[in-house]
Design a protein around this motif. Structure first.
Motif, PDB file in Angstrom:
ATOM      1  N   GLN A  39      -2.586   8.105   3.620  1.00  0.00           N
ATOM      2  CA  GLN A  39      -2.515   9.012   4.775  1.00  0.00           C
ATOM      3  C   GLN A  39      -3.111  10.373   4.411  1.00  0.00           C
ATOM      4  O   GLN A  39      -3.904  10.928   5.170  1.00  0.00           O
ATOM      5  CB  GLN A  39      -1.068   9.182   5.243  1.00  0.00           C
ATOM      6  CG  GLN A  39      -0.925   9.988   6.503  1.00  0.00           C
ATOM      7  CD  GLN A  39      -1.372   9.232   7.732  1.00  0.00           C
ATOM      8  OE1 GLN A  39      -0.843   8.164   8.049  1.00  0.00           O
ATOM      9  NE2 GLN A  39      -2.338   9.755   8.433  1.00  0.00           N
ATOM     10  N   THR A  46       0.838  -1.207   0.000  1.00  0.00           N
ATOM     11  CA  THR A  46       0.000   0.000   0.000  1.00  0.00           C
ATOM     12  C   THR A  46       0.866   1.247   0.000  1.00  0.00           C
ATOM     13  O   THR A  46       1.878   1.314   0.707  1.00  0.00           O
ATOM     14  CB  THR A  46      -0.922   0.005   1.237  1.00  0.00           C
ATOM     15  OG1 THR A  46      -1.742  -1.152   1.197  1.00  0.00           O
ATOM     16  CG2 THR A  46      -1.788   1.246   1.266  1.00  0.00           C
ATOM     17  N   TYR A  65       1.489   4.297   1.495  1.00  0.00           N
ATOM     18  CA  TYR A  65       1.127   4.900   2.765  1.00  0.00           C
ATOM     19  C   TYR A  65       0.849   6.394   2.657  1.00  0.00           C
ATOM     20  O   TYR A  65      -0.106   6.898   3.240  1.00  0.00           O
ATOM     21  CB  TYR A  65       2.228   4.700   3.808  1.00  0.00           C
ATOM     22  CG  TYR A  65       2.592   3.278   4.064  1.00  0.00           C
ATOM     23  CD1 TYR A  65       1.788   2.485   4.861  1.00  0.00           C
ATOM     24  CD2 TYR A  65       3.733   2.715   3.507  1.00  0.00           C
ATOM     25  CE1 TYR A  65       2.107   1.163   5.103  1.00  0.00           C
ATOM     26  CE2 TYR A  65       4.060   1.395   3.745  1.00  0.00           C
ATOM     27  CZ  TYR A  65       3.241   0.626   4.553  1.00  0.00           C
ATOM     28  OH  TYR A  65       3.554  -0.675   4.782  1.00  0.00           O
ATOM     29  N   VAL A 117      -1.439   5.807   9.289  1.00  0.00           N
ATOM     30  CA  VAL A 117      -1.377   4.564   8.527  1.00  0.00           C
ATOM     31  C   VAL A 117      -0.050   3.884   8.834  1.00  0.00           C
ATOM     32  O   VAL A 117       1.005   4.522   8.767  1.00  0.00           O
ATOM     33  CB  VAL A 117      -1.500   4.836   7.002  1.00  0.00           C
ATOM     34  CG1 VAL A 117      -1.375   3.550   6.212  1.00  0.00           C
ATOM     35  CG2 VAL A 117      -2.821   5.541   6.697  1.00  0.00           C
ATOM     36  N   TRP A 118      -0.121   2.609   9.167  1.00  0.00           N
ATOM     37  CA  TRP A 118       1.066   1.842   9.530  1.00  0.00           C
ATOM     38  C   TRP A 118       1.081   0.529   8.749  1.00  0.00           C
ATOM     39  O   TRP A 118       0.035  -0.025   8.431  1.00  0.00           O
ATOM     40  CB  TRP A 118       1.024   1.471  11.017  1.00  0.00           C
ATOM     41  CG  TRP A 118       0.915   2.612  11.957  1.00  0.00           C
ATOM     42  CD1 TRP A 118      -0.231   3.138  12.476  1.00  0.00           C
ATOM     43  CD2 TRP A 118       1.976   3.367  12.515  1.00  0.00           C
ATOM     44  NE1 TRP A 118       0.073   4.165  13.316  1.00  0.00           N
ATOM     45  CE2 TRP A 118       1.417   4.334  13.359  1.00  0.00           C
ATOM     46  CE3 TRP A 118       3.371   3.316  12.374  1.00  0.00           C
ATOM     47  CZ2 TRP A 118       2.187   5.250  14.071  1.00  0.00           C
ATOM     48  CZ3 TRP A 118       4.129   4.227  13.085  1.00  0.00           C
ATOM     49  CH2 TRP A 118       3.547   5.175  13.915  1.00  0.00           C
ATOM     50  N   PRO A 119       2.273  -0.022   8.515  1.00  0.00           N
ATOM     51  CA  PRO A 119       2.329  -1.372   7.939  1.00  0.00           C
ATOM     52  C   PRO A 119       1.835  -2.370   8.995  1.00  0.00           C
ATOM     53  O   PRO A 119       1.992  -2.148  10.204  1.00  0.00           O
ATOM     54  CB  PRO A 119       3.809  -1.579   7.634  1.00  0.00           C
ATOM     55  CG  PRO A 119       4.537  -0.586   8.457  1.00  0.00           C
ATOM     56  CD  PRO A 119       3.602   0.559   8.711  1.00  0.00           C
TER      57      PRO A 119
END
Length: 91
Positions: free
Chosen positions: A51, A45, A47, A73-75
């Motif tokens: 975001q 994705t 990010y 947003v984080w992995p």
């Protein structure tokens, strides 16, 4: 005491993220925000794009409701650290 993230806000965020993403209402705060939300996505994705899209949604929600929210947003690999509250927000 933290406020519970409104279901309406979580639903709006969920509608904007990839189907494999996980939206999590966090029960801690970094600063003085009312709501703190994490979105965990797959490594493929983009990010930054997601975001930015979420910023627009969050700012609009906050303007209408007089709140202050964070949504990062984080992995997915960061989930254990973020949910446990052991990692600070990105700068």
């Amino acid at each position: 005491m933290s406020k519970r993230v409104p279901k309406k806000l979580l639903a709006q965020i969920s509608a904007m993220v990839p189907s494999d993403a996980e939206v999590v209402a966090l029960d801690f705060h970094y600063e003085d925000e009312d709501y703190n939300i994490a979105v965990f996505v797959g490594e493929a994705t983009d990010y930054a794009v997601l975001q930015n899209d979420l910023y627009d949604l969050i700012f609009s929600y906050d303007d209408v409701h007089g709140t202050s929210s964070l949504c990062y947003v984080w992995p997915k690999s960061e989930r254990p650290y973020i949910v446990s509250g052991s990692k600070a927000a990105p700068s």
